[in-house]
Write an enzyme that holds these catalytic residues in place. Structure first.
Site, PDB file in Angstrom:
ATOM      1  N   ALA A  13       0.797  -1.155   0.007  1.00  0.00           N
ATOM      2  CA  ALA A  13      -0.050  -0.014  -0.085  1.00  0.00           C
ATOM      3  C   ALA A  13       0.738   1.179   0.061  1.00  0.00           C
ATOM      4  O   ALA A  13       1.460   1.474   0.924  1.00  0.00           O
ATOM      5  CB  ALA A  13      -1.011  -0.089   1.251  1.00  0.00           C
ATOM      6  N   GLY A  14       0.736   1.824  -1.236  1.00  0.00           N
ATOM      7  CA  GLY A  14       1.661   3.118  -1.289  1.00  0.00           C
ATOM      8  C   GLY A  14       0.888   4.303  -1.091  1.00  0.00           C
ATOM      9  O   GLY A  14      -0.549   4.259  -0.939  1.00  0.00           O
ATOM     10  N   LYS A  63      -1.159  -2.376  -4.588  1.00  0.00           N
ATOM     11  CA  LYS A  63      -1.142  -3.341  -5.040  1.00  0.00           C
ATOM     12  C   LYS A  63      -1.234  -4.642  -4.328  1.00  0.00           C
ATOM     13  O   LYS A  63      -0.718  -4.663  -3.120  1.00  0.00           O
ATOM     14  CB  LYS A  63       0.551  -3.682  -5.832  1.00  0.00           C
ATOM     15  CG  LYS A  63       0.807  -2.506  -6.830  1.00  0.00           C
ATOM     16  CD  LYS A  63       2.201  -2.773  -7.434  1.00  0.00           C
ATOM     17  CE  LYS A  63       2.214  -3.861  -8.490  1.00  0.00           C
ATOM     18  NZ  LYS A  63       3.351  -4.195  -9.140  1.00  0.00           N
ATOM     19  N   TYR A 118      20.240   1.667   9.137  1.00  0.00           N
ATOM     20  CA  TYR A 118      19.443   2.882  10.059  1.00  0.00           C
ATOM     21  C   TYR A 118      19.728   2.350  11.766  1.00  0.00           C
ATOM     22  O   TYR A 118      19.602   1.383  11.916  1.00  0.00           O
ATOM     23  CB  TYR A 118      18.120   2.730   9.927  1.00  0.00           C
ATOM     24  CG  TYR A 118      17.461   3.687   8.608  1.00  0.00           C
ATOM     25  CD1 TYR A 118      18.157   3.964   7.605  1.00  0.00           C
ATOM     26  CD2 TYR A 118      16.262   4.239   8.601  1.00  0.00           C
ATOM     27  CE1 TYR A 118      17.909   4.465   6.597  1.00  0.00           C
ATOM     28  CE2 TYR A 118      15.530   5.033   7.810  1.00  0.00           C
ATOM     29  CZ  TYR A 118      16.453   5.141   6.605  1.00  0.00           C
ATOM     30  OH  TYR A 118      15.941   5.714   5.622  1.00  0.00           O
ATOM     31  N   ALA A 146       8.438   0.804   4.937  1.00  0.00           N
ATOM     32  CA  ALA A 146       8.477  -0.694   4.867  1.00  0.00           C
ATOM     33  C   ALA A 146       8.774  -1.198   3.427  1.00  0.00           C
ATOM     34  O   ALA A 146       9.141  -2.141   3.229  1.00  0.00           O
ATOM     35  CB  ALA A 146       7.116  -1.105   5.444  1.00  0.00           C
ATOM     36  N   ASP A 147       8.133  -0.462   2.382  1.00  0.00           N
ATOM     37  CA  ASP A 147       8.320  -0.976   0.991  1.00  0.00           C
ATOM     38  C   ASP A 147       9.772  -0.835   0.686  1.00  0.00           C
ATOM     39  O   ASP A 147      10.210  -1.812   0.073  1.00  0.00           O
ATOM     40  CB  ASP A 147       7.664   0.086   0.038  1.00  0.00           C
ATOM     41  CG  ASP A 147       7.998   1.600   0.112  1.00  0.00           C
ATOM     42  OD1 ASP A 147       8.677   2.008   1.188  1.00  0.00           O
ATOM     43  OD2 ASP A 147       7.580   2.563  -0.535  1.00  0.00           O
ATOM     44  N   ARG A 148      10.687   0.093   1.234  1.00  0.00           N
ATOM     45  CA  ARG A 148      12.307  -0.013   0.951  1.00  0.00           C
ATOM     46  C   ARG A 148      12.656  -1.229   1.360  1.00  0.00           C
ATOM     47  O   ARG A 148      13.301  -1.953   0.671  1.00  0.00           O
ATOM     48  CB  ARG A 148      12.715   1.268   1.267  1.00  0.00           C
ATOM     49  CG  ARG A 148      12.300   2.624   0.684  1.00  0.00           C
ATOM     50  CD  ARG A 148      12.926   3.725   1.411  1.00  0.00           C
ATOM     51  NE  ARG A 148      14.460   3.742   1.534  1.00  0.00           N
ATOM     52  CZ  ARG A 148      15.016   4.371   2.364  1.00  0.00           C
ATOM     53  NH1 ARG A 148      14.690   5.123   3.191  1.00  0.00           N
ATOM     54  NH2 ARG A 148      16.599   4.249   2.525  1.00  0.00           N
ATOM     55  N   ASP A 185      13.330   2.376  -6.659  1.00  0.00           N
ATOM     56  CA  ASP A 185      11.830   2.501  -6.259  1.00  0.00           C
ATOM     57  C   ASP A 185      11.270   3.974  -6.920  1.00  0.00           C
ATOM     58  O   ASP A 185      11.516   4.759  -6.169  1.00  0.00           O
ATOM     59  CB  ASP A 185      11.546   2.136  -5.179  1.00  0.00           C
ATOM     60  CG  ASP A 185       9.766   1.886  -4.992  1.00  0.00           C
ATOM     61  OD1 ASP A 185       9.429   2.204  -5.866  1.00  0.00           O
ATOM     62  OD2 ASP A 185       9.395   1.225  -3.946  1.00  0.00           O
ATOM     63  N   SER A 244       5.858   7.644  -5.571  1.00  0.00           N
ATOM     64  CA  SER A 244       5.659   8.967  -5.410  1.00  0.00           C
ATOM     65  C   SER A 244       7.045   9.692  -4.964  1.00  0.00           C
ATOM     66  O   SER A 244       7.267  10.742  -5.470  1.00  0.00           O
ATOM     67  CB  SER A 244       4.766   9.097  -4.004  1.00  0.00           C
ATOM     68  OG  SER A 244       3.485   8.646  -4.452  1.00  0.00           O
TER      69      SER A 244
END
EC number: 2.7.1.33
Length: 243
Positions: free
Chosen positions: A8-9, A14, A90, A98-100, A119, A122
C-alpha cells in the site's frame, strides 16, 4: 484458502493472492477504489499481510476495510534491524519505509550480490546492499509526480501533460520545457547511478515503482521488477511461518 499480500503506497495499492496450489493472482489500483478487491471472493482469504508507507489515518482505514470485507484481521510488517539476510543501516530501523525494506529483501533473496534497488514511486528511492546483505544507506528524492505537482501548485499559467517525456533536449514551449526538464533531471540521476557502480561494486540494479519503466526507457540499465515489494513481503511472511 488464500493469503492476501498488499503493498500500500501513497498513490497506488498492489495486491497478490497466494494459494497453496495454482499461480498467484495480482491486481493494482488506487487506495479507496470501490472495486480494488472485486476480483477476490470475500470468503477466499484467511490471512492478510501488508507492507505500507501510508499515513496512520490511511492505514487504519485500510485495516477496517479489509477486516470488514474479508473477516480477517490484517498484519502489518515493518523494517527490522536484520531480516532474511538483510541488515539495516539505520540506527532506528523502524523509521525506514516498509516498502524500501521489503524491496531490498526481495532483491537480495534473488541475487545475493552487491546491488542497488531503485523504487520510482511518489518518491524516488535508491538503496544499496553489499555482498553480505548489509544495507549501505540510500537516497530519497521527489518522484516525477511530486516534482510535476510542485510546479503545477506553485506556478501560474503553466500547462503541461502528466506523462514523462523521453526527450531531454531544450523545450520549445512551456509544456516542453517542464516535461523535458523533468526528464533531464532524471537522466542526471541515471548518470549518478552509473558512476556509483564502480564506487560500490554493484552490477545488478532492480527497478520497481510506477515510473520505473520510464527510468529504464530513459537509459537506466536495470531489471524491471514491478512487484518487488510484494516479493519481499512474501519472503518475510513465509520465513516467519517456517521458523
Amino acid at each position: 484458502m488464500s493469503h492476501l499480500l498488499i503493498d500500500a503506497g501513497n498513490t497506488r495499492l498492489k495486491w497478490r493472492v497466494v494459494e497453496a496450489s495454482g499461480a498467484p493472482a495480482e491486481g493494482v489500483g488506487c487506495p479507496g477504489d470501490a472495486d480494488l478487491f472485486s476480483g477476490i471472493a470475500p470468503g477466499a482469504v484467511d490471512r492478510i499481510s501488508i507492507s505500507t508507507v501510508t499515513s496512520e489515518v490511511a492505514r487504519q482505514a485500510l485495516h477496517q476495510e479489509l477486516a470488514s470485507r474479508f473477516g480477517v484481521t490484517p498484519a502489518f510488517y515493518w523494517a527490522q534491524a536484520e531480516q532474511c539476510g538483510v541488515r539495516c543501516a539505520y540506527q532506528h530501523p523502524e523509521t525506514m519505509g516498509a516498502d524500501r525494506w521489503h524491496a531490498m529483501i526481495g532483491a537480495w533473496t534473488e541475487c545475493r550480490q552487491p546491488l542497488l534497488v531503485v523504487d520510482a514511486g511518489s518518491a524516488l528511492t535508491l538503496d544499496l546492499l553489499d555482498a553480505h546483505g548489509q544495507h549501505l544507506g540510500g537516497y530519497i528524492l521527489p518522484g516525477h509526480r511530486l516534482m510535476r505537482e510542485s510546479l503545477e501548485d506553485k506556478t501560474a499559467r503553466v500547462f503541461f501533460g502528466k506523462s514523462l517525456s523521453l526527450d531531454t533536449s531544450p523545450g520549445l514551449s512551456t509544456g516542453e520545457c517542464v516535461r523535458h526538464g523533468l526528464s533531464w533531471l532524471w537522466s542526471s540521476v541515471i548518470d549518478r547511478i552509473e558512476a556509483m557502480r564502480t564506487t560500490y561494486g554493484f552490477e545488478t540494479v532492480f527497478v520497481t515503482g510506477g515510473d520505473g519503466e520510464d527510468l529504464i526507457r530513459l537509459g537506466l540499465e536495470g531489471q524491471w521488477r514491478p512487484s518487488l515489494v510484494l516479493d519481499g513481503l512474501g519472503i518475510v511472511v513465509h520465513r516467519e511461518a517456517t521458523e
